[in-house]
Design an enzyme around this catalytic site. Structure first.
Site, PDB file in Angstrom:
ATOM      1  N   GLU A 132      15.451  27.434  90.166  1.00  0.00           N
ATOM      2  CA  GLU A 132      17.005  27.418  89.021  1.00  0.00           C
ATOM      3  C   GLU A 132      16.811  27.397  87.655  1.00  0.00           C
ATOM      4  O   GLU A 132      17.320  28.092  86.905  1.00  0.00           O
ATOM      5  CB  GLU A 132      17.787  25.659  89.156  1.00  0.00           C
ATOM      6  CG  GLU A 132      19.067  25.845  88.768  1.00  0.00           C
ATOM      7  CD  GLU A 132      20.515  25.398  89.999  1.00  0.00           C
ATOM      8  OE1 GLU A 132      20.166  25.753  90.805  1.00  0.00           O
ATOM      9  OE2 GLU A 132      21.018  25.449  89.066  1.00  0.00           O
ATOM     10  N   HIS A 138      24.354  10.494  85.278  1.00  0.00           N
ATOM     11  CA  HIS A 138      23.939  10.888  83.476  1.00  0.00           C
ATOM     12  C   HIS A 138      23.513   9.536  83.780  1.00  0.00           C
ATOM     13  O   HIS A 138      22.791   9.414  82.775  1.00  0.00           O
ATOM     14  CB  HIS A 138      25.295   9.948  83.226  1.00  0.00           C
ATOM     15  CG  HIS A 138      25.761  11.884  82.470  1.00  0.00           C
ATOM     16  ND1 HIS A 138      25.962  13.009  81.856  1.00  0.00           N
ATOM     17  CD2 HIS A 138      27.221  11.459  83.369  1.00  0.00           C
ATOM     18  CE1 HIS A 138      26.841  13.250  82.022  1.00  0.00           C
ATOM     19  NE2 HIS A 138      26.976  12.966  82.856  1.00  0.00           N
ATOM     20  N   TYR A 149      27.788  17.556  76.745  1.00  0.00           N
ATOM     21  CA  TYR A 149      26.111  17.116  77.724  1.00  0.00           C
ATOM     22  C   TYR A 149      25.498  16.798  76.851  1.00  0.00           C
ATOM     23  O   TYR A 149      24.281  16.227  76.408  1.00  0.00           O
ATOM     24  CB  TYR A 149      25.568  17.399  78.372  1.00  0.00           C
ATOM     25  CG  TYR A 149      24.914  17.892  79.504  1.00  0.00           C
ATOM     26  CD1 TYR A 149      24.549  17.112  80.589  1.00  0.00           C
ATOM     27  CD2 TYR A 149      23.486  18.250  79.027  1.00  0.00           C
ATOM     28  CE1 TYR A 149      23.903  16.872  81.132  1.00  0.00           C
ATOM     29  CE2 TYR A 149      22.267  18.261  79.968  1.00  0.00           C
ATOM     30  CZ  TYR A 149      22.151  17.311  81.030  1.00  0.00           C
ATOM     31  OH  TYR A 149      21.244  17.052  81.590  1.00  0.00           O
ATOM     32  N   GLY A 198      30.294  26.082  92.615  1.00  0.00           N
ATOM     33  CA  GLY A 198      30.856  25.097  91.901  1.00  0.00           C
ATOM     34  C   GLY A 198      31.485  23.753  91.598  1.00  0.00           C
ATOM     35  O   GLY A 198      32.228  23.709  91.063  1.00  0.00           O
ATOM     36  N   ASP A 221      20.018  10.613  85.226  1.00  0.00           N
ATOM     37  CA  ASP A 221      18.665  11.445  85.172  1.00  0.00           C
ATOM     38  C   ASP A 221      17.428  11.962  84.839  1.00  0.00           C
ATOM     39  O   ASP A 221      17.279  11.474  84.620  1.00  0.00           O
ATOM     40  CB  ASP A 221      19.012  12.710  86.501  1.00  0.00           C
ATOM     41  CG  ASP A 221      20.131  13.554  85.694  1.00  0.00           C
ATOM     42  OD1 ASP A 221      21.052  13.081  84.612  1.00  0.00           O
ATOM     43  OD2 ASP A 221      20.049  14.293  85.996  1.00  0.00           O
ATOM     44  N   ASP A 223      19.316  17.227  92.804  1.00  0.00           N
ATOM     45  CA  ASP A 223      20.160  18.152  94.164  1.00  0.00           C
ATOM     46  C   ASP A 223      19.410  18.726  95.239  1.00  0.00           C
ATOM     47  O   ASP A 223      19.375  18.904  96.906  1.00  0.00           O
ATOM     48  CB  ASP A 223      21.122  19.331  93.173  1.00  0.00           C
ATOM     49  CG  ASP A 223      21.674  18.576  92.083  1.00  0.00           C
ATOM     50  OD1 ASP A 223      22.281  17.234  92.528  1.00  0.00           O
ATOM     51  OD2 ASP A 223      22.323  19.475  91.334  1.00  0.00           O
TER      52      ASP A 223
HETATM   53  P1  ADP Z   1      26.945  24.281  92.707  1.00  0.00           P
HETATM   54  O1  ADP Z   1      27.581  22.671  91.545  1.00  0.00           O
HETATM   55  O2  ADP Z   1      28.094  24.889  93.460  1.00  0.00           O
HETATM   56  O3  ADP Z   1      26.042  23.840  92.355  1.00  0.00           O
HETATM   57  P2  ADP Z   1      26.363  26.635  90.548  1.00  0.00           P
HETATM   58  O4  ADP Z   1      26.962  27.570  89.675  1.00  0.00           O
HETATM   59  O5  ADP Z   1      25.179  26.124  90.799  1.00  0.00           O
HETATM   60  O6  ADP Z   1      28.023  25.313  91.415  1.00  0.00           O
HETATM   61  O7  ADP Z   1      25.772  27.755  91.947  1.00  0.00           O
HETATM   62  C1  ADP Z   1      27.058  28.184  92.511  1.00  0.00           C
HETATM   63  C2  ADP Z   1      26.370  30.042  92.328  1.00  0.00           C
HETATM   64  O8  ADP Z   1      25.202  29.768  93.843  1.00  0.00           O
HETATM   65  C3  ADP Z   1      27.204  30.664  93.002  1.00  0.00           C
HETATM   66  O9  ADP Z   1      27.978  31.594  91.848  1.00  0.00           O
HETATM   67  C4  ADP Z   1      26.218  31.962  93.390  1.00  0.00           C
HETATM   68  O10 ADP Z   1      25.474  32.977  92.961  1.00  0.00           O
HETATM   69  C5  ADP Z   1      25.435  31.333  94.272  1.00  0.00           C
HETATM   70  N1  ADP Z   1      25.629  30.530  96.412  1.00  0.00           N
HETATM   71  C6  ADP Z   1      26.121  29.385  96.090  1.00  0.00           C
HETATM   72  N2  ADP Z   1      26.340  29.418  96.972  1.00  0.00           N
HETATM   73  C7  ADP Z   1      26.635  30.060  98.052  1.00  0.00           C
HETATM   74  C8  ADP Z   1      26.523  31.250  99.030  1.00  0.00           C
HETATM   75  N3  ADP Z   1      27.535  30.868  99.937  1.00  0.00           N
HETATM   76  N4  ADP Z   1      26.345  32.950  98.984  1.00  0.00           N
HETATM   77  C9  ADP Z   1      25.942  33.066  98.289  1.00  0.00           C
HETATM   78  N5  ADP Z   1      25.566  32.917  96.693  1.00  0.00           N
HETATM   79  C10 ADP Z   1      26.122  31.318  96.995  1.00  0.00           C
HETATM   80 MG    MG Z   2      24.302  24.115  91.324  1.00  0.00          MG
END
Ligand code: ADP
Ligand code: MG
Length: 388
Positions: A162, A38, A224, A124, A40, A174
């Site tokens: 993003e 927290h 947040y 996620g 950033d 990230d």
């Molecule tokens: P994280 O904390 O892992 O970044 P996010 O919700 O930001 O979680 O991102 C997850 C999303 O990114 C998934 O719902 C998917 O759409 C995409 N994603 C991540 N890894 C993959 C993968 N190996 N194959 C396909 N999509 C992926």
């Molecule tokens: Mg993410």
């Protein structure tokens, strides 16, 4: 066969089956953040590292002016004309389209490209699979079309993807970690200037274990926003007396104490956490230079206490995992990682001493919560790039 080589060989055979030519291979890792939580959006410091869980890509230019994608993990295809790149209903495809659009915006107009990808970053769980997806694809396009865009620009393009295509207004940590990661090193990133410095944290000296609570409480996004506002209020009060304070990062603990009487208790506690977290990151980095992992770990525990008791973004499940860690003298440091209200704890453990701790977590956490945790063993690894 390792997990990595299994994924890669699946990518290669799927690519040939679908597109009838040979792919070139790339990877982009997920990340952890050792300390600096927290901070950033308060223009402070973070201390991330790339890990040995990644998304792997097989890619090659095509002659049909299309972006043709296949996700190994969703077992799903997607294609779109390079002239009509826009947001789609296919959630995962947006991350890649979003990246291609950033190249268009620079007037580079990539031609058609084929891509098969998949990986082992849990989605996620707070290890930033989304940044790995964006950064990996940015590196693929940059290399396939020989654009020679510097990495420092690629991270900004990935972040924009993003923001614009996933609708998540993330900071830069990230993407930064996924691209600039270096084996055996953490990176101290200044979130204001984006200057960074590597500090040694080698896999020979400590082990890093993540414990996933497997909960995500719905408070996360509303709280947040409240925290961001509370921090802004703290800055406004500090600024009256100290005009040089533009973000909490600029305030020393003494400055904060001197204006305490003009602050609500909430704003004071939130500001107190951030101001001291900035100090802790600096102390943690100094400890690394001396190979002093005991001091480093103590700062991690102190961060958890601040997040739990002052910043109020922890939850029962995260606190339970950190308490289990605290009871084991081989766990040098532990804290919740990420925004809070669920997700993983990060644990820094004396080399070779992980197994008893893992057994304790597997027994104690379900006993106290009724939930089976997931344990991830991670190694600090290199950032995104081409695989030879
Ligand atoms: P994280 O904390 O892992 O970044 P996010 O919700 O930001 O979680 O991102 C997850 C999303 O990114 C998934 O719902 C998917 O759409 C995409 N994603 C991540 N890894 C993959 C993968 N190996 N194959 C396909 N999509 C992926
Ligand atoms: Mg993410």
């Amino acid at each position: 066969m390792t997990e990595k080589s299994k994924i890669i060989s699946e990518i290669e055979s799927k690519f040939i089956e679908l597109f009838h030519h040979e792919p070139e291979l790339y990877q982009a890792p997920g990340r952890i953040n050792l300390i600096g939580e927290h901070t950033d959006y308060n223009d402070g410091f973070v201390l991330p590292a790339a890990i040995d869980k990644a998304i792997y890509f097989g890619v090659k230019k095509n002659k049909v002016n299309k972006l043709r994608l296949f996700s190994i993990d969703y077992k799903e295809s997607f294609e779109i004309s390079m002239d009509e790149l826009e947001k789609t209903q296919v959630h995962w495809a947006n991350y890649l389209i979003g990246v291609a659009v950033q190249f268009n915006k620079r007037g580079l107009k990539p031609e058609g490209i084929d891509c098969v990808f998949g990986g082992n970053i849990p989605l996620g769980a707070g290890l930033s699979s989304s940044a790995a997806l964006e950064c990996g694809f940015a590196v693929c396009l940059n290399d396939q079309f020989s654009y020679k865009i510097p990495n420092s620009e690629l991270i900004l393009m990935a972040q924009k993807a993003e923001h614009e295509f996933a609708g998540v207004m993330c900071g830069i940590m990230d993407q930064f970690a996924s691209i600039f990661g270096k084996e055996g090193h953490v990176m101290k990133l200044d979130c204001r200037s984006l200057d960074y410095e590597y500090f040694p944290l080698t896999n020979n000296e400590v082990d890093v274990i993540l414990c996933d609570t497997r909960v995500s409480h719905s408070l996360a996004s509303s709280e947040y926003n409240v925290r961001r506002k509370e921090c802004e209020e703290g800055v406004a009060i500090l600024k009256k007396q100290y005009p040089e304070v533009n973000a909490l990062r600029d305030a020393s603990p003494e400055m904060l104490e001197s204006v305490r009487s003009g602050m609500s208790e909430n704003v004071y506690l939130r500001s107190h956490y951030v101001v001291h977290e900035v100090v802790r990151v600096n102390e943690a980095c100094e400890a690394l230079l001396k190979n002093d992992f005991v001091t480093f770990g103590q700062r991690m525990y102190a961060t958890h206490d601040g997040l739990s008791k002052e910043y109020l973004v922890s939850c029962k499940e995260l606190d339970i995992l950190v308490e289990i860690a605290r009871k084991n003298p081989d766990v040098l440091g532990a804290r919740m990682m990420g925004g809070g209200f669920g997700g993983c704890t990060i644990n820094l453990i004396r080399k070779g001493c992980t197994e008893p701790f893992i057994q304790e977590v597997l027994k104690e956490y379900p006993a106290q919560t009724g939930i089976n945790p997931i344990i991830y063993r991670v190694k600090i690894s290199d950032g995104a790039g081409r695989l030879i």
